[in-house]
Design a protein around this motif. Structure first.
Motif, short mmCIF file in Angstrom:
data_model
loop_
_atom_site.label_atom_id
_atom_site.label_comp_id
_atom_site.label_asym_id
_atom_site.label_seq_id
_atom_site.Cartn_x
_atom_site.Cartn_y
_atom_site.Cartn_z
N ASP A 184 -11.07 -3.83 -5.25
CA ASP A 184 -12.29 -3.49 -4.52
C ASP A 184 -12.00 -2.44 -3.45
O ASP A 184 -12.82 -1.54 -3.21
CB ASP A 184 -12.90 -4.75 -3.89
N ASP A 185 -10.87 -2.57 -2.81
CA ASP A 185 -10.50 -1.58 -1.80
C ASP A 185 -10.35 -0.20 -2.42
O ASP A 185 -10.80 0.82 -1.87
CB ASP A 185 -9.18 -2.01 -1.13
N GLU B 179 0.86 -1.18 0.00
CA GLU B 179 0.00 0.00 0.00
C GLU B 179 0.91 1.24 0.00
O GLU B 179 1.60 1.50 0.98
CB GLU B 179 -0.91 -0.02 1.24
N ASP C 46 -13.71 1.41 -3.13
CA ASP C 46 -14.29 2.00 -1.92
C ASP C 46 -13.61 3.33 -1.61
O ASP C 46 -14.28 4.31 -1.25
CB ASP C 46 -14.09 1.06 -0.72
N ARG C 47 -12.30 3.37 -1.74
CA ARG C 47 -11.57 4.59 -1.38
C ARG C 47 -11.88 5.72 -2.35
O ARG C 47 -11.96 6.89 -1.96
CB ARG C 47 -10.08 4.30 -1.32
N SER D 215 -9.14 -8.03 -4.34
CA SER D 215 -9.28 -7.33 -3.07
C SER D 215 -8.69 -5.92 -3.16
O SER D 215 -9.27 -4.94 -2.68
CB SER D 215 -8.58 -8.15 -1.99
#
Lengths: 200, 159
Positions: free
Chosen positions: B79-80, A80, B83-84, B76
């Motif tokens: 999809d994250d 990330e 959402d963000r 994943s």
């Protein structure tokens, strides 16, 4: 050798190349004089660059094409980028935290200056302890930079201490791993910049 | 920019048909790249508050290793990001509304500064860069305060 050789493209293992199309490893060997005081011109340049960094610059950096390429690649390998910043963003965030780009040594200054000028991260190794050429490969499920024998650095990370240059190092191997979307010329410029600053 | 997403098939549409996982992963990687670009643009618009940027800088970072991602992990991640991006879009709408309300309030303060004594409106609340602020203050200090002479001044705010 008085001038560094041209950068050569290193090897990327097939499984890494398949999942990260366009990822490229560039490496070059060069002589280095590390046992000296940093050049005042380099310190001045770092100070000048530090004065241009503010919060807006940090946030807008992620829209730069090279930074964007790194951020996408980070996401593609499960990192990330807002938790583990890309090399360039990491330098900018450190500037916000510490208030400047302090001069910390010939090698560190050269790597930082090249990063700030090109947005491409370069990692340096002691050429004498490396076994053969470098490659991007997988080891124990992790994508790493390795020589012919073993891992020498995590992908986009600092060298393992045993392979890092010391003040006694006379020849360094410089490497830049660039994701798809980073022009080769940016990597060459970064490597050349570091090599010029390290030259005896 | 609307992002057209194609979900890779989890199940073969027909029994016996193999799913091309490699193509699915490539599609997901492209989607992740598009969403990252969109998110970066929204975050650049939204981070006008210097406090947010300083909070990011103060946070330390732990080194993470890179791993090739399987289909599930890429889904994943995609999809994250969806959402963000959605959250960032909502935040942008809210911030735009807040800025408009603050600007309207500033106009009120300018029209009648004596009714909003010592009110301070930072530039950041108006969506403007810099650390200055509009401040309702008495003209000529104590004399103005006693005489009811007030005005709005813009201070630089920089240390």
């Amino acid at each position: 050798m008085s001038a560094p050789a041209d950068p050569r493209a290193g090897r990327v293992s097939p499984e890494v190349a398949a999942d990260l199309p366009g990822i490229t490893l560039w490496e070059v060997s060069t002589t280095a004089a590390l046992k000296r005081r940093p050049d005042p011109g380099v310190r001045d340049r770092l100070r000048e660059l530090a004065s241009r960094v503010n919060g807006a610059v940090v946030i807008e950096a992620r829209q730069n094409e090279i930074v964007h390429a790194y951020r996408v690649c980070f996401r593609h390998v499960g990192i990330e980028p807002d938790e583990q910043p890309t090399p360039y963003e990491g330098a900018l965030l450190e500037r916000l935290r510490s208030g400047g780009f302090p001069s910390t040594g010939v090698l560190a200054d050269a790597l930082l200056l090249a990063l700030l000028d090109t947005k491409v991260g370069v990692v340096a190794f002691d050429d004498a302890v490396l076994a053969g050429g470098l490659r991007v490969t997988q080891e124990a499920g992790t994508v790493v930079l390795a020589d012919e024998a073993q891992m020498v650095a995590p992908l986009f990370g600092p060298p393992i201490p045993a392979f890092a240059p010391s003040s006694a190092t006379e020849a360094v191997r410089l490497a830049a791993v660039t994701p798809a979307g980073v022009p080769a010329i940016a990597a060459w410029e970064a490597l050349d910049r570091v090599a010029q600053l390290l030259a005896p | 920019m609307a992002v057209h997403l194609v979900s890779p098939p989890h199940l073969a549409p027909f029994p016996g048909v193999e799913v091309d996982e490699r193509a699915a992963r490539a599609t997901l990687r492209r989607q992740v790249a598009l969403l990252e670009r969109r998110l970066a643009a929204l975050q650049a618009e939204s981070f006008a508050d210097p406090g947010d940027r300083r909070r990011i800088a103060r946070r330390g970072f732990a080194w993470r290793h890179a791993h090739l991602q399987d289909l599930e992990a890429l889904e994943s991640a995609r999809d994250d990001l969806i959402d963000r991006v959605a959250q960032a879009q909502v935040a942008r709408v809210e911030r735009t509304k807040e800025i408009a309300e603050t600007r309207a309030f500033l106009e009120e303060v300018r029209r009648a500064p004596e009714r909003y004594k010592f009110v301070r409106i930072p530039m950041a609340d108006l969506g403007e860069p810099g650390c200055g602020a509009y401040h309702s203050r008495p003209k000529l200090g104590i004399i103005g305060m006693l005489a009811g002479w007030w005005h709005v001044k813009l201070s630089s705010g920089c240390p």
